[in-house]
Design a protein around this motif. Structure first.
Motif, PDB file in Angstrom:
ATOM      1  N   LEU A  58     -41.645  36.981  16.287  1.00  0.00           N
ATOM      2  CA  LEU A  58     -42.748  37.671  15.965  1.00  0.00           C
ATOM      3  C   LEU A  58     -44.251  37.364  16.798  1.00  0.00           C
ATOM      4  O   LEU A  58     -44.795  38.110  17.339  1.00  0.00           O
ATOM      5  CB  LEU A  58     -43.364  37.641  14.406  1.00  0.00           C
ATOM      6  N   TYR A  59     -44.309  35.972  17.030  1.00  0.00           N
ATOM      7  CA  TYR A  59     -45.274  35.587  18.033  1.00  0.00           C
ATOM      8  C   TYR A  59     -44.982  35.655  19.162  1.00  0.00           C
ATOM      9  O   TYR A  59     -45.942  36.467  20.036  1.00  0.00           O
ATOM     10  CB  TYR A  59     -45.451  34.113  17.723  1.00  0.00           C
ATOM     11  N   PHE A  60     -43.724  35.396  19.942  1.00  0.00           N
ATOM     12  CA  PHE A  60     -43.607  35.801  21.243  1.00  0.00           C
ATOM     13  C   PHE A  60     -43.649  37.198  21.506  1.00  0.00           C
ATOM     14  O   PHE A  60     -43.820  37.615  22.599  1.00  0.00           O
ATOM     15  CB  PHE A  60     -42.333  34.979  21.705  1.00  0.00           C
ATOM     16  N   PHE A  61     -42.998  37.934  20.566  1.00  0.00           N
ATOM     17  CA  PHE A  61     -42.871  39.447  21.150  1.00  0.00           C
ATOM     18  C   PHE A  61     -44.276  40.134  21.213  1.00  0.00           C
ATOM     19  O   PHE A  61     -44.513  40.950  22.131  1.00  0.00           O
ATOM     20  CB  PHE A  61     -42.355  40.210  19.937  1.00  0.00           C
ATOM     21  N   LEU A  75     -51.360  47.713  17.390  1.00  0.00           N
ATOM     22  CA  LEU A  75     -50.563  47.969  15.938  1.00  0.00           C
ATOM     23  C   LEU A  75     -49.603  47.039  15.646  1.00  0.00           C
ATOM     24  O   LEU A  75     -49.548  46.632  14.506  1.00  0.00           O
ATOM     25  CB  LEU A  75     -49.924  49.351  16.251  1.00  0.00           C
ATOM     26  N   TYR A  76     -49.044  46.173  16.765  1.00  0.00           N
ATOM     27  CA  TYR A  76     -47.979  45.171  16.390  1.00  0.00           C
ATOM     28  C   TYR A  76     -48.608  44.032  15.942  1.00  0.00           C
ATOM     29  O   TYR A  76     -48.148  43.659  14.750  1.00  0.00           O
ATOM     30  CB  TYR A  76     -47.187  44.986  17.731  1.00  0.00           C
ATOM     31  N   VAL A 103     -49.931  40.657  11.047  1.00  0.00           N
ATOM     32  CA  VAL A 103     -50.708  40.074  10.045  1.00  0.00           C
ATOM     33  C   VAL A 103     -50.532  40.670   8.677  1.00  0.00           C
ATOM     34  O   VAL A 103     -50.534  39.869   7.828  1.00  0.00           O
ATOM     35  CB  VAL A 103     -52.371  40.476  10.480  1.00  0.00           C
ATOM     36  N   LEU A 104     -50.485  41.871   8.463  1.00  0.00           N
ATOM     37  CA  LEU A 104     -49.812  42.232   7.163  1.00  0.00           C
ATOM     38  C   LEU A 104     -48.777  41.962   6.660  1.00  0.00           C
ATOM     39  O   LEU A 104     -48.650  41.606   5.346  1.00  0.00           O
ATOM     40  CB  LEU A 104     -49.865  44.056   7.199  1.00  0.00           C
ATOM     41  N   PRO A 130     -49.961  33.884   2.386  1.00  0.00           N
ATOM     42  CA  PRO A 130     -51.396  33.561   3.486  1.00  0.00           C
ATOM     43  C   PRO A 130     -51.287  32.674   4.682  1.00  0.00           C
ATOM     44  O   PRO A 130     -52.087  32.990   5.597  1.00  0.00           O
ATOM     45  CB  PRO A 130     -52.346  33.093   2.306  1.00  0.00           C
ATOM     46  N   ILE A 131     -50.632  31.673   4.645  1.00  0.00           N
ATOM     47  CA  ILE A 131     -50.478  30.849   5.799  1.00  0.00           C
ATOM     48  C   ILE A 131     -49.863  31.536   7.045  1.00  0.00           C
ATOM     49  O   ILE A 131     -50.430  31.713   8.027  1.00  0.00           O
ATOM     50  CB  ILE A 131     -49.845  29.504   5.613  1.00  0.00           C
ATOM     51  N   ILE A 132     -49.110  32.480   6.654  1.00  0.00           N
ATOM     52  CA  ILE A 132     -48.449  33.282   7.853  1.00  0.00           C
ATOM     53  C   ILE A 132     -49.410  33.967   8.209  1.00  0.00           C
ATOM     54  O   ILE A 132     -49.508  34.464   9.482  1.00  0.00           O
ATOM     55  CB  ILE A 132     -46.952  33.871   7.275  1.00  0.00           C
ATOM     56  N   MET A 133     -50.170  35.024   7.309  1.00  0.00           N
ATOM     57  CA  MET A 133     -51.149  35.829   7.827  1.00  0.00           C
ATOM     58  C   MET A 133     -52.181  35.133   8.543  1.00  0.00           C
ATOM     59  O   MET A 133     -52.329  35.657   9.517  1.00  0.00           O
ATOM     60  CB  MET A 133     -51.991  36.379   6.510  1.00  0.00           C
ATOM     61  N   VAL A 134     -52.748  33.879   8.143  1.00  0.00           N
ATOM     62  CA  VAL A 134     -53.558  33.220   9.049  1.00  0.00           C
ATOM     63  C   VAL A 134     -53.174  32.833  10.260  1.00  0.00           C
ATOM     64  O   VAL A 134     -53.789  32.901  11.328  1.00  0.00           O
ATOM     65  CB  VAL A 134     -54.058  32.175   8.338  1.00  0.00           C
ATOM     66  N   MET A 135     -51.637  32.431  10.190  1.00  0.00           N
ATOM     67  CA  MET A 135     -51.340  32.123  11.590  1.00  0.00           C
ATOM     68  C   MET A 135     -51.240  33.268  12.666  1.00  0.00           C
ATOM     69  O   MET A 135     -51.445  32.938  13.848  1.00  0.00           O
ATOM     70  CB  MET A 135     -49.903  31.725  11.483  1.00  0.00           C
ATOM     71  N   TYR A 136     -51.194  34.593  12.330  1.00  0.00           N
ATOM     72  CA  TYR A 136     -51.012  35.421  13.224  1.00  0.00           C
ATOM     73  C   TYR A 136     -52.660  36.241  13.675  1.00  0.00           C
ATOM     74  O   TYR A 136     -52.514  36.956  14.411  1.00  0.00           O
ATOM     75  CB  TYR A 136     -50.124  36.736  12.829  1.00  0.00           C
ATOM     76  N   ILE A 137     -53.514  35.790  12.850  1.00  0.00           N
ATOM     77  CA  ILE A 137     -55.031  36.513  13.043  1.00  0.00           C
ATOM     78  C   ILE A 137     -55.550  36.325  14.353  1.00  0.00           C
ATOM     79  O   ILE A 137     -55.945  37.165  15.063  1.00  0.00           O
ATOM     80  CB  ILE A 137     -56.040  36.081  11.934  1.00  0.00           C
ATOM     81  N   PRO A 138     -55.488  35.081  14.770  1.00  0.00           N
ATOM     82  CA  PRO A 138     -56.011  34.556  16.239  1.00  0.00           C
ATOM     83  C   PRO A 138     -55.274  35.698  17.351  1.00  0.00           C
ATOM     84  O   PRO A 138     -55.831  36.199  18.236  1.00  0.00           O
ATOM     85  CB  PRO A 138     -55.695  33.359  16.558  1.00  0.00           C
TER      86      PRO A 138
END
Length: 146
Positions: free
Chosen positions: A59-62, A86-87, A92-93, A100-108
């Motif tokens: 998810l991060y690298f894509f 959108l991705y 984040v959603l 919540p940690i996963i959400m925070v991980m993708y916010i930046p």
């Protein structure tokens, strides 16, 4: 990984290393390395652990593919801009639904995709921002997994 590396080699031979498909194959290879490092520290049978590492990494690298394309090769492409925005909002959603940690991980990743779009940033700066972001993802992912 060998068959995937051969696909990368094919793109290199055709001088088309920046093709989206080639980027995607490279991301899968990176994610497989994450699985290998997980397996070195976990049981082979702990599928949840190594599958989670693969998904979080993918998810991060894509998202990185989309972001870098909007900052370097596809600067003016509305298709890539909206795909990236959108991705990143989507992951984040999804992160919020998982933990919540996963959400925070993708916010930046979401913030940098939107805030930095259209700005004149040197390629090296894009890379440095991405390294910092990947370290953040690594730290947050490690916290989540432990």
């Amino acid at each position: 990984m060998i068959p995937l590396s051969l696909v990368n080699a094919y793109f290199a031979k055709k001088k088309n290393e920046r093709a989206f498909t080639n980027d995607l194959i490279a991301v899968i290879i990176f994610c497989l390395f994450g699985i290998i490092s997980t397996l070195l520290n976990q049981s082979l049978l702990d599928v949840n652990k190594w599958f989670t590492v693969f998904i979080i990494s993918f998810l991060y690298f894509f998202g990185t593919i989309l972001y870098v394309k909007t900052m370097i090769r596809e600067k003016k492409s509305q298709k890539y801009k909206w795909s990236s925005w959108l991705y990143h909002a989507f992951i984040v959603l999804i992160g919020l639904l998982i933990h919540p940690i996963i959400m925070v991980m993708y916010i930046p990743s979401l913030v940098r995709a939107i805030v930095l779009y259209g700005r004149k940033i040197k390629i090296m700066q894009v890379g440095m921002i991405e390294i910092a972001n990947s370290v953040f993802v690594l730290i947050m992912g490690s916290i989540y997994l432990h």
